[in-house]
Design a protein around this motif. Structure first.
Motif, PDB file in Angstrom:
ATOM      1  N   HIS A 186      -5.831 -31.635 -50.507  1.00  0.00           N
ATOM      2  CA  HIS A 186      -4.858 -30.575 -50.781  1.00  0.00           C
ATOM      3  C   HIS A 186      -3.544 -30.824 -50.057  1.00  0.00           C
ATOM      4  N   ALA A 187      -2.505 -30.184 -50.562  1.00  0.00           N
ATOM      5  CA  ALA A 187      -1.201 -30.139 -49.888  1.00  0.00           C
ATOM      6  C   ALA A 187      -0.527 -28.839 -50.319  1.00  0.00           C
ATOM      7  N   THR A 188       0.219 -28.236 -49.416  1.00  0.00           N
ATOM      8  CA  THR A 188       1.007 -27.052 -49.738  1.00  0.00           C
ATOM      9  C   THR A 188       2.453 -27.376 -49.396  1.00  0.00           C
ATOM     10  N   LEU A 189       3.328 -27.216 -50.390  1.00  0.00           N
ATOM     11  CA  LEU A 189       4.716 -27.640 -50.247  1.00  0.00           C
ATOM     12  C   LEU A 189       5.676 -26.497 -50.572  1.00  0.00           C
ATOM     13  N   PRO A 190       6.834 -26.465 -49.920  1.00  0.00           N
ATOM     14  CA  PRO A 190       7.809 -25.419 -50.204  1.00  0.00           C
ATOM     15  C   PRO A 190       8.482 -25.632 -51.559  1.00  0.00           C
ATOM     16  N   VAL A 191       8.771 -24.508 -52.211  1.00  0.00           N
ATOM     17  CA  VAL A 191       9.514 -24.498 -53.470  1.00  0.00           C
ATOM     18  C   VAL A 191      10.753 -23.653 -53.228  1.00  0.00           C
ATOM     19  N   ILE A 192      11.912 -24.240 -53.480  1.00  0.00           N
ATOM     20  CA  ILE A 192      13.179 -23.542 -53.287  1.00  0.00           C
ATOM     21  C   ILE A 192      13.908 -23.510 -54.633  1.00  0.00           C
ATOM     22  N   ALA A 193      14.241 -22.307 -55.065  1.00  0.00           N
ATOM     23  CA  ALA A 193      14.943 -22.109 -56.335  1.00  0.00           C
ATOM     24  C   ALA A 193      14.226 -22.819 -57.493  1.00  0.00           C
ATOM     25  N   GLY A 194      12.892 -22.793 -57.457  1.00  0.00           N
ATOM     26  CA  GLY A 194      12.095 -23.337 -58.552  1.00  0.00           C
ATOM     27  C   GLY A 194      11.817 -24.822 -58.507  1.00  0.00           C
ATOM     28  N   HIS A 195      12.226 -25.500 -57.418  1.00  0.00           N
ATOM     29  CA  HIS A 195      12.023 -26.951 -57.307  1.00  0.00           C
ATOM     30  C   HIS A 195      11.325 -27.303 -56.001  1.00  0.00           C
ATOM     31  N   LEU A 196      10.520 -28.358 -56.055  1.00  0.00           N
ATOM     32  CA  LEU A 196       9.884 -28.852 -54.832  1.00  0.00           C
ATOM     33  C   LEU A 196      10.940 -29.251 -53.824  1.00  0.00           C
ATOM     34  N   GLU A 197      10.730 -28.889 -52.584  1.00  0.00           N
ATOM     35  CA  GLU A 197      11.635 -29.246 -51.500  1.00  0.00           C
ATOM     36  C   GLU A 197      11.088 -30.506 -50.835  1.00  0.00           C
ATOM     37  N   LEU A 198      11.268 -31.639 -51.510  1.00  0.00           N
ATOM     38  CA  LEU A 198      10.804 -32.932 -51.003  1.00  0.00           C
ATOM     39  C   LEU A 198      11.964 -33.709 -50.406  1.00  0.00           C
ATOM     40  N   GLY A 199      11.640 -34.614 -49.480  1.00  0.00           N
ATOM     41  CA  GLY A 199      12.644 -35.525 -48.956  1.00  0.00           C
ATOM     42  C   GLY A 199      13.017 -36.554 -50.015  1.00  0.00           C
ATOM     43  N   THR A 200      14.088 -37.285 -49.764  1.00  0.00           N
ATOM     44  CA  THR A 200      14.638 -38.234 -50.736  1.00  0.00           C
ATOM     45  C   THR A 200      13.589 -39.173 -51.316  1.00  0.00           C
ATOM     46  N   TRP A 201      12.710 -39.709 -50.500  1.00  0.00           N
ATOM     47  CA  TRP A 201      11.769 -40.728 -50.969  1.00  0.00           C
ATOM     48  C   TRP A 201      10.346 -40.199 -51.118  1.00  0.00           C
ATOM     49  N   GLN A 202      10.144 -38.908 -50.971  1.00  0.00           N
ATOM     50  CA  GLN A 202       8.791 -38.356 -51.026  1.00  0.00           C
ATOM     51  C   GLN A 202       8.343 -38.051 -52.454  1.00  0.00           C
ATOM     52  N   SER A 203       7.070 -38.355 -52.710  1.00  0.00           N
ATOM     53  CA  SER A 203       6.424 -38.032 -53.976  1.00  0.00           C
ATOM     54  C   SER A 203       5.068 -37.407 -53.677  1.00  0.00           C
ATOM     55  N   VAL A 204       4.590 -36.583 -54.603  1.00  0.00           N
ATOM     56  CA  VAL A 204       3.257 -35.981 -54.503  1.00  0.00           C
ATOM     57  C   VAL A 204       2.308 -36.876 -55.286  1.00  0.00           C
ATOM     58  N   CYS A 205       1.251 -37.356 -54.622  1.00  0.00           N
ATOM     59  CA  CYS A 205       0.374 -38.344 -55.249  1.00  0.00           C
ATOM     60  C   CYS A 205      -1.103 -37.993 -55.127  1.00  0.00           C
ATOM     61  N   LEU A 206      -1.844 -38.313 -56.178  1.00  0.00           N
ATOM     62  CA  LEU A 206      -3.293 -38.299 -56.157  1.00  0.00           C
ATOM     63  C   LEU A 206      -3.741 -39.663 -55.662  1.00  0.00           C
ATOM     64  N   VAL A 207      -4.610 -39.683 -54.656  1.00  0.00           N
ATOM     65  CA  VAL A 207      -5.152 -40.931 -54.124  1.00  0.00           C
ATOM     66  C   VAL A 207      -6.625 -40.975 -54.501  1.00  0.00           C
ATOM     67  N   ASP A 208      -6.998 -41.982 -55.292  1.00  0.00           N
ATOM     68  CA  ASP A 208      -8.359 -42.082 -55.809  1.00  0.00           C
ATOM     69  C   ASP A 208      -8.891 -43.492 -55.585  1.00  0.00           C
ATOM     70  N   THR A 209      -9.858 -43.618 -54.686  1.00  0.00           N
ATOM     71  CA  THR A 209     -10.489 -44.916 -54.421  1.00  0.00           C
ATOM     72  C   THR A 209     -11.833 -45.060 -55.123  1.00  0.00           C
ATOM     73  N   ASN A 210     -12.272 -44.010 -55.792  1.00  0.00           N
ATOM     74  CA  ASN A 210     -13.595 -43.993 -56.419  1.00  0.00           C
ATOM     75  C   ASN A 210     -13.518 -44.577 -57.830  1.00  0.00           C
ATOM     76  N   ARG A 211     -13.983 -45.801 -57.977  1.00  0.00           N
ATOM     77  CA  ARG A 211     -13.949 -46.476 -59.279  1.00  0.00           C
ATOM     78  C   ARG A 211     -15.012 -45.940 -60.232  1.00  0.00           C
ATOM     79  N   ASP A 212     -15.961 -45.150 -59.717  1.00  0.00           N
ATOM     80  CA  ASP A 212     -17.050 -44.624 -60.540  1.00  0.00           C
ATOM     81  C   ASP A 212     -16.675 -43.354 -61.307  1.00  0.00           C
ATOM     82  N   ASN A 213     -15.560 -42.713 -60.955  1.00  0.00           N
ATOM     83  CA  ASN A 213     -15.175 -41.461 -61.594  1.00  0.00           C
ATOM     84  C   ASN A 213     -13.729 -41.571 -62.086  1.00  0.00           C
ATOM     85  N   PRO A 214     -13.521 -41.978 -63.344  1.00  0.00           N
ATOM     86  CA  PRO A 214     -12.159 -42.219 -63.833  1.00  0.00           C
ATOM     87  C   PRO A 214     -11.408 -40.963 -64.283  1.00  0.00           C
TER      88      PRO A 214
END
Length: 140
Positions: free
Chosen positions: A102-130
């Motif tokens: 999980h992650a909880t992130l601020p939303v300002i005026a309807g947009h994610l408040e991310l830094g210049t190079w930040q992205s929200v990502c799913l990290v999946d190492t489990n090759r058995d569940n696609p």
């Protein structure tokens, strides 16, 4: 307030290899409707025991570096007590202790408040569940 909490479930196909999947645009698309210009919080949650959510830079190699670091910290070998599935699958069940589901992130005026190079990502190492689900919830 009936529109205080809005939720959407995403379906994400990660295939049969370890992946870091950028969800930033999916989050922004959801917020365009759910937040409608308001401030609030976006919670991203993956209801799986073998995947996590990370806020990292993507596209410049950091996503591959993350997977390489996880291989160093959590090798896919036979040391794990949890032994069903692919060889080394037990490490996938330890992953959420390092990359939380999980992650909880601020939303300002309807947009994610991310830094210049930040992205929200799913990290999946489990090759058995696609096939993964990701819950997006906006609290305005």
């Amino acid at each position: 307030m009936s529109d205080a909490l809005t939720t959407r479930m995403l379906s994400v196909s990660t295939g049969s290899r370890e992946r870091v999947v950028d969800l930033t645009q999916d989050c922004e698309d959801f917020l365009r409707e759910a937040a409608a210009g308001r401030d609030g919080l976006l919670n991203i949650f993956v209801p799986h025991a073998t995947a996590g959510i990370a806020v990292i830079e993507t596209g410049a190699g950091s996503d591959d570096d993350l997977l390489a670091a996880l291989h160093t910290l959590l090798p896919a070998d036979d040391r794990w007590q949890h032994r069903h599935g692919s060889p080394g699958h037990g490490r996938d069940h330890v992953l959420p202790a390092f990359v939380p589901p999980h992650a909880t992130l601020p939303v300002i005026a309807g947009h994610l408040e991310l830094g210049t190079w930040q992205s929200v990502c799913l990290v999946d190492t489990n090759r058995d569940n696609p096939d993964r689900r990701v819950r997006l919830s906006f609290l305005g």
